[in-house]
Enzyme design. Structure first.
Site, PDB file in Angstrom:
ATOM      1  N   PRO A  11      41.233 -16.063 -14.760  1.00  0.00           N
ATOM      2  CA  PRO A  11      41.292 -15.733 -13.331  1.00  0.00           C
ATOM      3  C   PRO A  11      41.049 -16.990 -12.508  1.00  0.00           C
ATOM      4  O   PRO A  11      40.111 -17.740 -12.785  1.00  0.00           O
ATOM      5  CB  PRO A  11      40.134 -14.741 -13.147  1.00  0.00           C
ATOM      6  N   MET A  12      41.891 -17.254 -11.517  1.00  0.00           N
ATOM      7  CA  MET A  12      41.696 -18.441 -10.669  1.00  0.00           C
ATOM      8  C   MET A  12      42.093 -18.108  -9.235  1.00  0.00           C
ATOM      9  O   MET A  12      43.258 -17.792  -8.969  1.00  0.00           O
ATOM     10  CB  MET A  12      42.521 -19.614 -11.201  1.00  0.00           C
ATOM     11  N   CYS A  95      30.785 -17.531 -11.520  1.00  0.00           N
ATOM     12  CA  CYS A  95      31.152 -18.364 -10.371  1.00  0.00           C
ATOM     13  C   CYS A  95      29.899 -18.954  -9.724  1.00  0.00           C
ATOM     14  O   CYS A  95      28.980 -18.213  -9.362  1.00  0.00           O
ATOM     15  CB  CYS A  95      31.934 -17.549  -9.347  1.00  0.00           C
ATOM     16  N   HIS A 166      32.598 -19.112 -20.478  1.00  0.00           N
ATOM     17  CA  HIS A 166      32.954 -20.483 -20.101  1.00  0.00           C
ATOM     18  C   HIS A 166      31.848 -21.376 -20.681  1.00  0.00           C
ATOM     19  O   HIS A 166      30.678 -21.222 -20.317  1.00  0.00           O
ATOM     20  CB  HIS A 166      33.033 -20.567 -18.568  1.00  0.00           C
ATOM     21  N   GLY A 208      38.149 -26.107 -20.769  1.00  0.00           N
ATOM     22  CA  GLY A 208      38.679 -27.375 -21.278  1.00  0.00           C
ATOM     23  C   GLY A 208      39.699 -27.275 -22.399  1.00  0.00           C
ATOM     24  O   GLY A 208      40.054 -28.299 -22.988  1.00  0.00           O
ATOM     25  N   ARG A 229      43.124 -24.106 -16.148  1.00  0.00           N
ATOM     26  CA  ARG A 229      43.830 -25.184 -15.464  1.00  0.00           C
ATOM     27  C   ARG A 229      45.026 -25.709 -16.241  1.00  0.00           C
ATOM     28  O   ARG A 229      46.054 -26.035 -15.641  1.00  0.00           O
ATOM     29  CB  ARG A 229      42.852 -26.326 -15.148  1.00  0.00           C
TER      30      ARG A 229
HETATM   31  C1  FMN Z   1      41.177 -23.134  -8.632  1.00  0.00           C
HETATM   32  C2  FMN Z   1      40.263 -22.359  -9.545  1.00  0.00           C
HETATM   33  C3  FMN Z   1      39.855 -21.087  -9.184  1.00  0.00           C
HETATM   34  C4  FMN Z   1      39.028 -20.339 -10.027  1.00  0.00           C
HETATM   35  N1  FMN Z   1      38.709 -19.047  -9.690  1.00  0.00           N
HETATM   36  C5  FMN Z   1      38.010 -18.275 -10.576  1.00  0.00           C
HETATM   37  C6  FMN Z   1      37.808 -16.893 -10.339  1.00  0.00           C
HETATM   38  O1  FMN Z   1      38.280 -16.304  -9.362  1.00  0.00           O
HETATM   39  N2  FMN Z   1      37.073 -16.195 -11.262  1.00  0.00           N
HETATM   40  C7  FMN Z   1      36.554 -16.792 -12.391  1.00  0.00           C
HETATM   41  O2  FMN Z   1      35.904 -16.126 -13.203  1.00  0.00           O
HETATM   42  N3  FMN Z   1      36.748 -18.095 -12.619  1.00  0.00           N
HETATM   43  C8  FMN Z   1      37.477 -18.839 -11.775  1.00  0.00           C
HETATM   44  N4  FMN Z   1      37.752 -20.130 -12.071  1.00  0.00           N
HETATM   45  C9  FMN Z   1      37.268 -20.698 -13.340  1.00  0.00           C
HETATM   46  C10 FMN Z   1      38.306 -20.495 -14.443  1.00  0.00           C
HETATM   47  O3  FMN Z   1      38.558 -19.124 -14.675  1.00  0.00           O
HETATM   48  C11 FMN Z   1      37.842 -21.139 -15.759  1.00  0.00           C
HETATM   49  O4  FMN Z   1      36.657 -20.509 -16.179  1.00  0.00           O
HETATM   50  C12 FMN Z   1      37.564 -22.636 -15.600  1.00  0.00           C
HETATM   51  O5  FMN Z   1      38.589 -23.287 -14.877  1.00  0.00           O
HETATM   52  C13 FMN Z   1      37.428 -23.296 -16.980  1.00  0.00           C
HETATM   53  O6  FMN Z   1      38.582 -23.113 -17.755  1.00  0.00           O
HETATM   54  P1  FMN Z   1      39.723 -24.259 -17.880  1.00  0.00           P
HETATM   55  O7  FMN Z   1      39.023 -25.512 -18.291  1.00  0.00           O
HETATM   56  O8  FMN Z   1      40.660 -23.733 -18.925  1.00  0.00           O
HETATM   57  O9  FMN Z   1      40.359 -24.398 -16.540  1.00  0.00           O
HETATM   58  C14 FMN Z   1      38.560 -20.897 -11.253  1.00  0.00           C
HETATM   59  C15 FMN Z   1      38.985 -22.184 -11.596  1.00  0.00           C
HETATM   60  C16 FMN Z   1      39.833 -22.904 -10.767  1.00  0.00           C
HETATM   61  C17 FMN Z   1      40.285 -24.273 -11.195  1.00  0.00           C
END
Ligand code: FMN
Length: 320
Positions: A11-12, A95, A166, A208, A229
């Site tokens: 979720p992002m 968050c 995470h 990551g 990401r």
């Molecule tokens: C722009 C952005 C928005 C995010 N919004 C949420 C969100 O709404 N809910 C959530 O649980 N995590 C949110 N995250 C965190 C991601 O879900 C994820 O846990 C974090 O980016 C680490 O994973 P990654 O390294 O694969 O990006 C967000 C991350 C980014 C970059």
């Protein structure tokens, strides 16, 4: 379609909206998709019809992510989300943003496992849709394995079958949300240990992870991976998820056909009132690794600004 968390797209906020999820469904049919976080306040005050809508024909499996900490509100929102047909309702306990802390939800809830337990139980009571949580390995200085294991032991109940972690602590003051996704070191070992401690629990690791090969490595230790990401910045990295992770046939769409179909979708959405700035931003990464990245990006920007795709779409398609 069987539900599996073996490969999830995180979720992002501002990213994984209905349009982005349409794009991902042109690339993989099996990745488990998540909405952006939607707060209970926004649902209860009726401000987020758009954020909650999804396309049943193509998006499943899909989970909605809720942000909140009042058990009654979460129960009410779970009822609504379950009636909309979501496959899962996920509670955000990861968050770290100040705004979210002011609302007493997100990562700060890890310091109050009793409340988390009440929230989960209140949600489970009103729906048979599976409830899951997404948390961090800990908060502030508590990045030790005991903290995570104790937290999970306190909130666990027989109906809670899946936890997404995470693999970083959330630092609750002094770091922005962005820094909180970069500065605290990744501690995958804590998540692997959680799986060892609770072998029956479905544990999904996040943080990551760059692509499918790295995912396969994690899947030796845990049940699922969640990537945020890296697929957002380069959606094509999920093009072989269906075959490599799920042993099924890939959709097989190449970049050009994906962009072609997505631009058609953007035009239809534009006719129904969505400006191109809302839909086109998701394809910035579609020509990742190709030579003309700069030119492609500026043409997308220009198209968004002019809100006119008809004159640029052929050029855009020729650049991927
Ligand atoms: C722009 C952005 C928005 C995010 N919004 C949420 C969100 O709404 N809910 C959530 O649980 N995590 C949110 N995250 C965190 C991601 O879900 C994820 O846990 C974090 O980016 C680490 O994973 P990654 O390294 O694969 O990006 C967000 C991350 C980014 C970059």
């Amino acid at each position: 379609m069987p539900l599996s968390h073996k490969f999830c797209i995180a979720p992002m906020m501002q990213c994984t909206d209905i349009h982005d999820r349409f794009l991902f469904r042109l690339i993989t049919k099996r990745a488990f998709l998540y909405t952006e976080m939607v707060t209970t306040g926004a649902i209860i005050h009726g401000k987020c019809f758009e954020q909650l809508s999804f396309n049943k024909e193509i998006e499943q499996p899909i989970a909605v992510q809720l942000g909140g900490s009042d058990p009654a509100d979460l129960a009410e929102c779970s009822k609504i989300c379950s009636s909309l047909g979501y496959d899962e309702i996920n509670l955000n306990i990861g968050c770290p943003s100040e705004r979210v802390q002011k609302g007493s939800f997100g990562a700060c809830l890890m310091e109050d496992p009793e409340l988390v337990k009440d929230c989960i139980e209140a949600m489970q009571e009103v729906t048979s849709t599976p409830i899951t949580i997404k948390c961090r390995i800990g908060v502030n200085e508590r990045d030790d394995i005991n903290f995570l294991n104790e937290f999970v032991a306190k909130i666990l109940n027989p109906k809670l079958k899946t936890i997404i972690v995470h693999a970083r602590v959330a630092i609750l003051s002094g770091l922005s949300p962005r820094q909180n996704r970069q500065i605290p070191p990744l501690k995958y070992e804590n998540v692997y240990q959680l799986k060892k401690e609770f072998p029956k629990l479905e544990v999904v690791i996040n943080g990551g992870i760059k692509g499918v090969d790295e995912s396969i490595h994690h899947l030796e230790k845990v049940d699922g991976v969640m990537l945020g990401r890296s697929p957002y910045d380069n959606p094509m990295i999920v093009s072989n998820v269906d075959s490599k992770i799920f042993n099924e046939t890939d959709l097989g769409n190449d970049r050009k056909s994906i962009l072609k179909k997505y631009l058609q979708y953007c035009l239809v959405q534009n006719d129904s009132g969505y400006p191109l700035s809302r839909t086109l931003k998701h394809v910035f990464g579609l020509n990742r690794g190709l030579k003309n990245a700069k030119k492609y990006r500026s043409l997308i920007l220009e198209t968004m600004q002019k809100n006119n795709l008809e004159i640029t779409q052929d050029d855009l398609i020729s650049m991927v």
